[in-house]
Scaffold this active site. Sequence first.
Site, PDB file in Angstrom:
ATOM      1  N   TYR A  59     130.669  46.462 -36.492  1.00 57.05           N
ATOM      2  CA  TYR A  59     129.395  46.959 -35.967  1.00 57.05           C
ATOM      3  C   TYR A  59     128.460  45.779 -35.722  1.00 57.05           C
ATOM      4  O   TYR A  59     128.351  44.885 -36.557  1.00 57.05           O
ATOM      5  CB  TYR A  59     128.735  47.926 -36.957  1.00 57.05           C
ATOM      6  CG  TYR A  59     128.669  49.327 -36.397  1.00 57.05           C
ATOM      7  CD1 TYR A  59     127.867  49.612 -35.291  1.00 57.05           C
ATOM      8  CD2 TYR A  59     129.433  50.352 -36.934  1.00 57.05           C
ATOM      9  CE1 TYR A  59     127.826  50.885 -34.756  1.00 57.05           C
ATOM     10  CE2 TYR A  59     129.394  51.637 -36.395  1.00 57.05           C
ATOM     11  CZ  TYR A  59     128.588  51.894 -35.309  1.00 57.05           C
ATOM     12  OH  TYR A  59     128.551  53.158 -34.766  1.00 57.05           O
ATOM     13  N   GLU A  61     125.069  46.183 -33.743  1.00 52.32           N
ATOM     14  CA  GLU A  61     123.940  46.639 -32.915  1.00 52.32           C
ATOM     15  C   GLU A  61     122.901  45.528 -32.774  1.00 52.32           C
ATOM     16  O   GLU A  61     122.596  44.810 -33.722  1.00 52.32           O
ATOM     17  CB  GLU A  61     123.296  47.884 -33.534  1.00 52.32           C
ATOM     18  CG  GLU A  61     124.136  49.135 -33.293  1.00 52.32           C
ATOM     19  CD  GLU A  61     123.638  50.345 -34.056  1.00 52.32           C
ATOM     20  OE1 GLU A  61     123.010  50.172 -35.112  1.00 52.32           O
ATOM     21  OE2 GLU A  61     123.895  51.464 -33.590  1.00 52.32           O
ATOM     22  N   ASP A 214     125.449  47.572  -6.954  1.00 49.54           N
ATOM     23  CA  ASP A 214     126.503  48.045  -7.860  1.00 49.54           C
ATOM     24  C   ASP A 214     127.823  47.580  -7.260  1.00 49.54           C
ATOM     25  O   ASP A 214     128.357  48.210  -6.354  1.00 49.54           O
ATOM     26  CB  ASP A 214     126.426  49.571  -7.968  1.00 49.54           C
ATOM     27  CG  ASP A 214     127.569  50.157  -8.793  1.00 49.54           C
ATOM     28  OD1 ASP A 214     128.460  49.392  -9.233  1.00 49.54           O
ATOM     29  OD2 ASP A 214     127.568  51.391  -8.983  1.00 49.54           O
ATOM     30  N   THR A 240     131.627  47.309 -13.044  1.00 54.13           N
ATOM     31  CA  THR A 240     132.680  47.609 -14.005  1.00 54.13           C
ATOM     32  C   THR A 240     133.522  46.347 -14.086  1.00 54.13           C
ATOM     33  O   THR A 240     133.474  45.501 -13.185  1.00 54.13           O
ATOM     34  CB  THR A 240     133.591  48.755 -13.524  1.00 54.13           C
ATOM     35  OG1 THR A 240     134.085  48.407 -12.225  1.00 54.13           O
ATOM     36  CG2 THR A 240     132.859  50.075 -13.449  1.00 54.13           C
ATOM     37  N   LYS A 243     138.172  47.139 -12.450  1.00 52.37           N
ATOM     38  CA  LYS A 243     138.700  47.463 -11.114  1.00 52.37           C
ATOM     39  C   LYS A 243     139.265  46.173 -10.512  1.00 52.37           C
ATOM     40  O   LYS A 243     140.177  45.606 -11.093  1.00 52.37           O
ATOM     41  CB  LYS A 243     137.614  48.142 -10.288  1.00 52.37           C
ATOM     42  CG  LYS A 243     137.197  49.482 -10.926  1.00 52.37           C
ATOM     43  CD  LYS A 243     136.120  50.225 -10.169  1.00 52.37           C
ATOM     44  CE  LYS A 243     135.747  51.501 -10.913  1.00 52.37           C
ATOM     45  NZ  LYS A 243     134.573  52.167 -10.310  1.00 52.37           N
ATOM     46  N   ARG A 249     138.198  47.937 -19.663  1.00 55.24           N
ATOM     47  CA  ARG A 249     137.387  49.060 -19.195  1.00 55.24           C
ATOM     48  C   ARG A 249     135.989  48.910 -19.803  1.00 55.24           C
ATOM     49  O   ARG A 249     135.780  49.221 -20.972  1.00 55.24           O
ATOM     50  CB  ARG A 249     138.057  50.350 -19.663  1.00 55.24           C
ATOM     51  CG  ARG A 249     137.660  51.605 -18.973  1.00 55.24           C
ATOM     52  CD  ARG A 249     138.713  52.676 -19.196  1.00 55.24           C
ATOM     53  NE  ARG A 249     139.820  52.497 -18.269  1.00 55.24           N
ATOM     54  CZ  ARG A 249     139.797  52.881 -16.994  1.00 55.24           C
ATOM     55  NH1 ARG A 249     138.751  53.474 -16.480  1.00 55.24           N
ATOM     56  NH2 ARG A 249     140.835  52.669 -16.220  1.00 55.24           N
TER      57      ARG A 249
HETATM   58  C1  LIG Z   1     133.765  53.125 -10.724  1.00 56.68           C
HETATM   59  C2  LIG Z   1     132.336  53.027 -10.342  1.00 56.68           C
HETATM   60  C3  LIG Z   1     131.312  53.259 -11.270  1.00 56.68           C
HETATM   61  C4  LIG Z   1     131.543  53.866 -12.623  1.00 56.68           C
HETATM   62  O1  LIG Z   1     132.394  53.269 -13.467  1.00 56.68           O
HETATM   63  P1  LIG Z   1     133.054  54.062 -14.708  1.00 56.68           P
HETATM   64  O2  LIG Z   1     133.578  52.936 -15.494  1.00 56.68           O
HETATM   65  O3  LIG Z   1     134.081  54.945 -14.130  1.00 56.68           O
HETATM   66  O4  LIG Z   1     131.959  54.794 -15.403  1.00 56.68           O
HETATM   67  C5  LIG Z   1     130.005  53.025 -10.871  1.00 56.68           C
HETATM   68  N1  LIG Z   1     129.734  52.610  -9.634  1.00 56.68           N
HETATM   69  C6  LIG Z   1     130.674  52.416  -8.713  1.00 56.68           C
HETATM   70  C7  LIG Z   1     130.272  51.941  -7.344  1.00 56.68           C
HETATM   71  C8  LIG Z   1     132.016  52.625  -9.028  1.00 56.68           C
HETATM   72  O5  LIG Z   1     132.945  52.456  -8.089  1.00 56.68           O
END
Ligand SMILES: *Cc1c(COP(=O)(O)O)cnc(C)c1O
Length: 467
Positions: A59, A61, A214, A240, A243, A249
């Site tokens: 932990y 925080e 994003d 993220t 990807k 993750r």
């Molecule tokens: C995949 C994605 C997210 C969210 O990610 P998670 O890990 O699935 O919560 C947010 N924004 C965009 C543009 C994404 O492609």
Amino acid sequence: MAGNAKLLHETLWDQDPELMDLIRKEKTRQIRGLEMIASENFTSLSVLQCLSSCLHNKYSEGLPGQRYYGGNEFIDQIELLAQKRALEAYRLSPEEWGCNVQPYSGSPANFAVYTALIEPHGRIMGLDLPDGGHLTHGFMTQTKKISATSIFFESMPYKVDPVTGLIDYDKMEETARLFKPKVIIAGISCYSRCLDYKRFREIANQNGAYLFADMAHISGLVAAGVIPSPFEYADVVSTTTHKTLRGPRAGVIFFRKGVRTVKANGEKVMYDLESRINQAVFPGLQGGPHNHAIAGIATCMLQAQSPEFRAYQEQVIKNARALCAGLLEKGYSVATGGTDVHLVLVDLRPVAITGARAEYILEEISIACNKNTVPGDKSALNPSGIRLGTPALTTRGLLEKDMQQVVEFIDRGLRLSKEIANVSGPKLSDFKRILHEDSTFSEKVNNLRKEVEQYSEQFLLPGYADF
Ligand SMILES: *Cc1c(COP(=O)(O)O)cnc(C)c1O
């Protein structure tokens, strides 16, 4: 072993064979299939090792140096290393940018960004979900606020041109002038072209809005420098890490530091994003950080700076282009006519196959993808396209020439779906039933699946051998 010692020290396979069997089956599925879901990837052995390390136990925080618990000497160093490498991976100076590596994933990261930047009911503007945006960019329908980002904030979408499939920036500018958003989101989950961040910046400036990029889908491509970076123009960037970036993750938020603007009288207005974003993540929305994932971020951000990673991302794009060219050659249509990134959005309206049927038949032959709306689609519930991505296949070592074979398999699957639909009629349930019950069709499907699986099995997967 007996008693508690047995619970603690026995392997998963000795202790829980039922679960282990399912994990092994999933591993086999991953080896045998062609993984073409654009948001997926196969992470490295070193990331998997971080994820199952002792860091999971701790932990912590708070932030490095300001924790609510003791024993964080090394956890602090790991988090600082992750932060430093995240900035390095995107060539950012620590004077101009900071980052928070604690978000559990992309959706929590985005919610933290809105919580930091705006009040409840503050206005946000993002690409509409059916046009290639993400749920967390404020998705709602006529009857329902679907994403919490549209429940707690007021969202107005911008859209793509239904004919060209390209983002309609002029319309966005006009809508923004009326709506006056406080945050404009530049980010995609299904759009095969690079974004015009400069234009986004101009529209944000006209409205005194923050520009929030994003880059979840494209962050690996950005780190490798193979597509334009949002950092030149954005105030805040989220991503993220699982990807195209091929890490654990998890999520990361980058925020600007230093001077935001200079007023007419020469007075400097400073950014105050650092404390707002850090506090929104914790204690605002999250508790203890996932230290195993943060270590995974650290090691993936190191990999992301290597020449091999750059070569991988170049190949991801080359493969997407080869996939696209192959599909066009077979007579399929592609939204926007091509791709600059890692994905292709196939418009199946001209060949009269629904997205649902295409996704289903491809899954039956061990090709994983997802149905998706295409520009101009009438119904979001019955989309007319499929989204195909190359990051995972490229990780397994497939090259452009291999994309020709992949196109061949996809085409054969889709043609088979037409044959079946000619017999079954329009209902998806009838389509599925006939596919399995008609012995000629089921045999064709099985044979094609075997071919795909034999082909896939020759390509290596990173990670542990059988789980
Ligand atoms: C995949 C994605 C997210 C969210 O990610 P998670 O890990 O699935 O919560 C947010 N924004 C965009 C543009 C994404 O492609």
